[in-house]
Design a protein around this motif. Structure first.
Motif, PDB file in Angstrom:
ATOM      1  N   ASN A   1      -1.490   0.475   3.355  1.00  0.00           N
ATOM      2  CA  ASN A   1      -0.328   0.491   4.237  1.00  0.00           C
ATOM      3  C   ASN A   1       0.974   0.510   3.443  1.00  0.00           C
ATOM      4  O   ASN A   1       1.921   1.210   3.809  1.00  0.00           O
ATOM      5  N   GLU A   2       1.004  -0.249   2.356  1.00  0.00           N
ATOM      6  CA  GLU A   2       2.199  -0.267   1.509  1.00  0.00           C
ATOM      7  C   GLU A   2       2.432   1.100   0.885  1.00  0.00           C
ATOM      8  O   GLU A   2       3.566   1.593   0.857  1.00  0.00           O
TER       9      GLU A   2
ATOM     10  N   HIS B   1       3.680   3.475   3.599  1.00  0.00           N
ATOM     11  CA  HIS B   1       5.057   3.149   3.951  1.00  0.00           C
ATOM     12  C   HIS B   1       6.025   3.708   2.906  1.00  0.00           C
ATOM     13  O   HIS B   1       7.042   4.323   3.255  1.00  0.00           O
ATOM     14  N   ARG B   2       5.722   3.499   1.635  1.00  0.00           N
ATOM     15  CA  ARG B   2       6.581   4.023   0.561  1.00  0.00           C
ATOM     16  C   ARG B   2       6.614   5.544   0.579  1.00  0.00           C
ATOM     17  O   ARG B   2       7.667   6.152   0.383  1.00  0.00           O
TER      18      ARG B   2
ATOM     19  N   GLU C   1       6.094   7.579   3.155  1.00  0.00           N
ATOM     20  CA  GLU C   1       6.862   8.049   4.308  1.00  0.00           C
ATOM     21  C   GLU C   1       8.353   7.804   4.123  1.00  0.00           C
ATOM     22  O   GLU C   1       9.175   8.640   4.510  1.00  0.00           O
TER      23      GLU C   1
END
Length: 87
Positions: free
Chosen positions: A45-46, A49-50, A52
């Motif tokens: 997920n991290e 997120h980065r 995107e």
């Protein structure tokens, strides 16, 4: 009589089954455990997120470049209109 004593002394060898003591049910179960799975999801997920956020940053920069280009073209167009209107 001696043979009887030797027969009594011979105790059959019991093969002791070795038991492995582990906290997991099977090999490789660490990767399937709940804690590991949650940690792996958090890392994924991290990363997403980065990734995107980086894509959004690039798109915003591209939008700003296009806005500036449009403003320049509008100025050129207005200049041509005024030049044609005066002539």
């Amino acid at each position: 009589m001696l043979s009887r004593l030797s027969a009594i002394r011979r105790v059959p060898q019991l093969s002791a089954a070795t038991k492995r003591f582990t906290s997991s049910l099977k090999e490789g179960s660490v990767a399937q455990s709940k804690g590991f799975s949650e940690k792996e999801k958090a890392h994924e997920n991290e990363y997403i997120h980065r990734s995107e956020a980086e894509k959004l940053r690039k798109l915003r920069a591209e939008i700003e470049r296009k806005k500036n280009e449009l403003d320049d073209l509008q100025k050129e167009h207005d200049a041509e209109l005024t030049k044609a209107g005066k002539a």
